[in-house]
Write a protein that holds these residues in place. Structure first.
Motif, short mmCIF file in Angstrom:
data_model
loop_
_atom_site.label_atom_id
_atom_site.label_comp_id
_atom_site.label_asym_id
_atom_site.label_seq_id
_atom_site.Cartn_x
_atom_site.Cartn_y
_atom_site.Cartn_z
N SER A 171 0.84 -1.19 0.00
CA SER A 171 0.00 0.00 0.00
C SER A 171 0.88 1.25 0.00
O SER A 171 2.11 1.17 0.02
CB SER A 171 -0.94 -0.01 1.20
OG SER A 171 -0.19 -0.13 2.40
N GLU A 172 0.25 2.38 -0.03
CA GLU A 172 0.98 3.65 -0.10
C GLU A 172 1.94 3.78 1.08
O GLU A 172 1.59 3.57 2.24
CB GLU A 172 0.00 4.82 -0.09
CG GLU A 172 0.66 6.18 -0.24
CD GLU A 172 -0.35 7.30 -0.27
OE1 GLU A 172 0.07 8.47 -0.39
OE2 GLU A 172 -1.57 7.02 -0.18
N GLY A 173 3.20 4.08 0.78
CA GLY A 173 4.20 4.28 1.81
C GLY A 173 4.83 3.00 2.34
O GLY A 173 5.65 3.06 3.26
N ALA B 169 6.64 0.61 -5.32
CA ALA B 169 5.63 1.32 -4.52
C ALA B 169 4.24 1.08 -5.08
O ALA B 169 4.01 1.17 -6.28
CB ALA B 169 5.94 2.82 -4.52
N GLU B 170 3.31 0.74 -4.20
CA GLU B 170 1.90 0.52 -4.54
C GLU B 170 1.74 -0.49 -5.68
O GLU B 170 1.20 -0.20 -6.74
CB GLU B 170 1.24 1.85 -4.89
CG GLU B 170 1.26 2.84 -3.73
CD GLU B 170 0.64 4.17 -4.09
OE1 GLU B 170 -0.49 4.16 -4.62
OE2 GLU B 170 1.29 5.21 -3.85
#
Length: 816
Positions: free
Chosen positions: A753-755, A773-774
């Motif tokens: 997920s984000e981050g 990322a993502e």
């Protein structure tokens, strides 16, 4: 008469040497002119043990999957052999700072990679010389020799080479005898790399060897290998990164041994290199694992490997022969024993120092979670003779593996507690530390492996001791089935559950499973719960007995119920309760796939799940009638773009649309993602167009920005997806590279997920982190009446990432 007797006594050693046959004399050909088959190697070692019973002991410590013998030869002087058990016990007392050992222990391991075949040949010459011309070394040294760690792989290579070599042998590197096929001899029967299995013990060879190794814990251990044809010889000292637990003495003694080797290599004009490529970090190698157990662990690498045969022309026009390769390994083997014989006191003193109480940061590791996973971890610890206890009712503070911050955990008698205050504290630190300290980001293998993540357990690393007690006995009674019940329920959250299900299916017992949580008799049940009803199995002969046996065999507790009417959720007759089919499963093998990745799947079915699988080779795949199979697995590999011709792609898609289930892993996804009928697509990122004017040397190291060297990431889980039944809402995934795909519109079961693109442990380059990322980890999509399952990361990697295996079982049994 006295003079004659004295004269005869003086001549006895000469006659012993003269009568003892060399390998060449025994085998009937000059060593290095042919490859020796495993049964001949066994014969020679048996011959030596019979000819030298006072100075040699030969133990068959196990059998391979293909029923070949695993041998361990122990040699020393007659006096030492007469006192062998006392020597061993005095040495092992050093772990508690006791004992008065006076001998050094050296263990030489040969041929862990089967097609690195020279080392077994060299072992025969080495043991012969130690019993004859170099027997003086044995006055102060006990030498243990494993002539072939991987007999199945070695015989695969030797038999292949003997089948295809020219007569006389051809040194042209393009000739067939220098080019093994896909099914090479490197790995064992199940295509596992045994040199990555010392810590994880997933293979029978490793499991059986570990028992003997832990009886001795040698001062010095050598793992003999081969590398590329054009490489000169490599020996210690190793390269950075060294793990921080490696002692100054262990580093220094590698230099001492390396200098002794160099002396002999210099005399012969042989090329060699040190301090490059082969580091001391990943704990499951034949050099690191002995090092973390107090020894001097080393890798020796001879140029050659499977391409070299009896002789091959190198890129600079020299001819490298099997005789050359034997000479080099033979020299370093003898040199190692020589150095040990000259440093007996120092080796014993430093072994004791290694096992003195360590002031490591974390004094205790406390783990909570699924009892089956705790049990699986405890079994691994027992194999390594690592002590563990259970907790007491208290709150433990320390480093929280889940958050990467300070946290707390409630300890109880169901918790597993591993203390650093034990002899194997160093091995404990290495296997459990949240993050291994890296002195260099350029490494030879993965940089993260912490067992709490691998087993999917909640864990705290505490800087203090933790209250604990000895583990209570499990008093659960398995295999008791109440015959008047309506149904029997079993939870679904571990590989033990998957094995239980597999046994039921093998015995044609019908099993249902719940897609929705439910409550019955006041007990809450999660998605994936197994439901075995009497009415479904009324025609199964001996149903009750079969169910009892499966419960007992898998130590699986069943809950009986007299009704299918639930208090909340869906009743047993609901459409939300499906029947698990008895499946016909196939896996692709051959050139498009990685041998290692194929082997992990093969091993999973036959040694972990105990469920049948058909192996379909790419050579004849186009002729296979896929309608005979419910599931097709495409292992990770690099050759799918050429394998997936239009004809093959259409064949597979048509099969899926008519109800087949396709499981695509790693590189196999690449071959599908370009097809518009599959919704999975690669993630595209813009590359930095700035031109770097760094030096050539610096630019080479700059490439590490694009790499992930086996790092652990915290992923999100949609556990309403059948692919994720039995999991909580987070999962720690081991990423081996920057392969990345966009989320699926529907069906993203596990994802970053984000981050979440920062590793919780291990190294990931800055550009690689941007790329992942993502992105998707595991997901599903419907295609016609069938399903496609994508596994970007490998849940079966090397067989040790225990918490990933249920995803694979879900892909087989839960996804419909």
């Amino acid at each position: 008469m006295k003079l004659k007797l004295h004269y005869a006594f003086l001549l006895l050693p000469f006659f012993t040497f003269a009568q003892l046959k060399s390998p060449s004399e025994f085998l009937g050909y000059e060593l290095g002119t042919q490859f020796t088959r495993q049964h001949q190697v066994v014969d020679y070692y048996q011959y030596l043990s019979e000819a030298e019973p006072q100075r040699m002991n030969l133990l068959e410590y196990g059998k391979t999957n293909e029923r070949r013998s695993l041998l361990l030869a122990t040699i020393s002087s007659k006096t030492n052999m007469d006192n062998l058990e006392n020597i061993r016990l005095e040495h092992m007392k050093g772990m508690t700072g006791e004992g008065a050992p006076e001998k050094a222990i050296v263990w030489l391991s040969y041929n862990v990679h089967g097609n690195e075949s020279v080392s077994t040949e060299a072992s025969m010459q080495t043991i012969y010389d130690l019993l004859t011309t170099k027997s003086s070394y044995l006055e102060d040294v006990v030498v243990l020799i494993d002539p072939c760690i991987n007999p199945d792989g070695r015989d695969r290579y030797v038999n292949w080479y003997n089948q295809f070599k020219n007569s006389p042998n051809q040194v042209d590197p393009f000739s067939k005898e220098h080019n093994e096929g896909w099914w090479s001899g490197r790995s064992n029967h199940y295509m596992f790399d045994l040199n990555r299995d010392w810590a994880w013990l997933t293979q029978v060879e490793s499991q059986q060897r570990s028992k003997e190794f832990n009886k001795w814990l040698p001062h010095v251990h050598v793992d003999f290998h081969e590398q590329g044809v054009d490489n000169p010889y490599y020996f210690a000292p190793a390269a950075e990164p060294f793990h921080e637990v490696v002692t100054d003495f262990q580093r220094a003694f590698q230099v001492t041994i390396g200098k002794n080797h160099a002396k002999y290599f210099d005399e012969n004009g042989w090329f060699y290199f040190t301090k490059e490529s082969f580091d001391l970090l990943y704990p499951s190698y034949g050099d690191t694992y002995p090092t973390y157990n107090g020894g001097i662990g080393m890798t020796y690498e001879q140029g050659g490997s499977g391409r070299a045969g009896l002789g091959v022309v190198t890129s600079i026009g020299d001819t490298l022969t099997l005789k050359d390769r034997i000479a080099h390994h033979h020299t370093t083997g003898l040199s190692t024993v020589e150095v040990a014989s000259k440093n007996v006191t120092k080796l014993n003193d430093e072994f004791k120092k290694f096992y003195q109480k360590k002031d490591y940061k974390y004094q205790s590791y406390v783990l909570n979670g699924n009892p089956d996973k705790l049990e699986a971890l405890a079994n691994l610890l027992s194999q390594h003779e690592i002590e563990y206890q259970v907790g007491e009712n208290t709150t433990v503070k320390g480093y929280d593996y889940a958050t990467g911050k300070s946290g707390t955990l409630k300890s109880s008698d169901k918790s597993l507690v591993i203390s650093s205050g034990q002899p194997k504290s160093t091995l404990v630190k290495v296997l459990f530390e949240p993050k291994a300290k890296l002195t260099d980001s350029v490494t030879y293998d993965i940089t993260a492996w912490s067992l709490p993540y691998a087993y999917g357990l909640k864990a705290i690393a505490s800087e203090n001791g933790v209250d604990k007690t000895y583990a209570p006995k499990n008093n659960t009674t398995y295999g008791v089935v109440q015959p008047d019940s309506y149904a029997y329920l079993a939870d679904w959250n571990s590989m033990k559950d998957a094995r239980f299900l597999a046994e039921l299916l093998r015995n044609n017992i019908r099993v249902r499973y719940a897609h929705k949580p439910f409550t019955l008799d006041g007990i809450s049940y999660e998605r994936g719960t197994l439901i075995i009803t009497k009415s479904d199995n009324k025609n199964v002969k001996g149903f009750t007995k079969l169910l009892e046996n499966a419960s007992r065999n898998n130590m699986k507790e069943l809950t009986a119920t007299t009704t299918g009417f639930v208090e909340s959720g869906k009743d047993f007759g609901s459409s939300s309760v499906d029947v698990i089919q008895n499946l016909n499963i196939a896996v692709l093998s051959g050139e498009p796939t990685s041998t290692l990745r194929f082997g992990e799947i093969w091993n999973f079915f036959e040694q972990q799940l105990n469920y049948p699988v058909s192996v379909l080779d790419e050579d004849y795949f186009s002729k296979v009638d896929l309608t005979k199979y419910d599931i097709l697995i495409l292992p990770d590999g690099r050759g799918y773009n050429s394998f997936l011709t239009n004809q093959i792609k259409e064949k597979i898609k048509d099969w899926v649309k008519h109800g087949g289930k396709l499981i695509a892993m790693g590189g196999a996804i690449d071959g599908l993602s370009a097809d518009k009928d599959y919704s999975i697509k690669r993630k595209e990122i813009k590359k930095d167009s700035t031109i770097s004017l760094e030096s050539f040397e610096a630019s080479e190291r700059e490439q590490i920005k694009y790499a992930i060297t086996g790092a652990i990431f915290k992923a999100s889980v949609d556990n309403t997806n059948p692919l994720a039944y039995g999991y909580e809402d987070t999962y720690f995934t081991l990423k081996l590279g920057d392969r990345s795909y966009n989320y699926l519109e529907n069906g993203s079961a596990v994802y970053l997920s984000e981050g979440a693109n920062q590793p919780v442990s291990g190294f990931a380059g800055s550009e690689a982190k941007k790329k992942i990322a993502e992105t998707l980890i595991y997901g599903t999509e419907s295609m016609g009446r069938g399903q496609v399952i994508y596994m970007v990361d490998n849940p079966l990697f090397r067989g040790f990432w225990e918490n990933g295996k249920l995803f694979f079982a879900n892909a087989l049994f839960m996804v419909e």
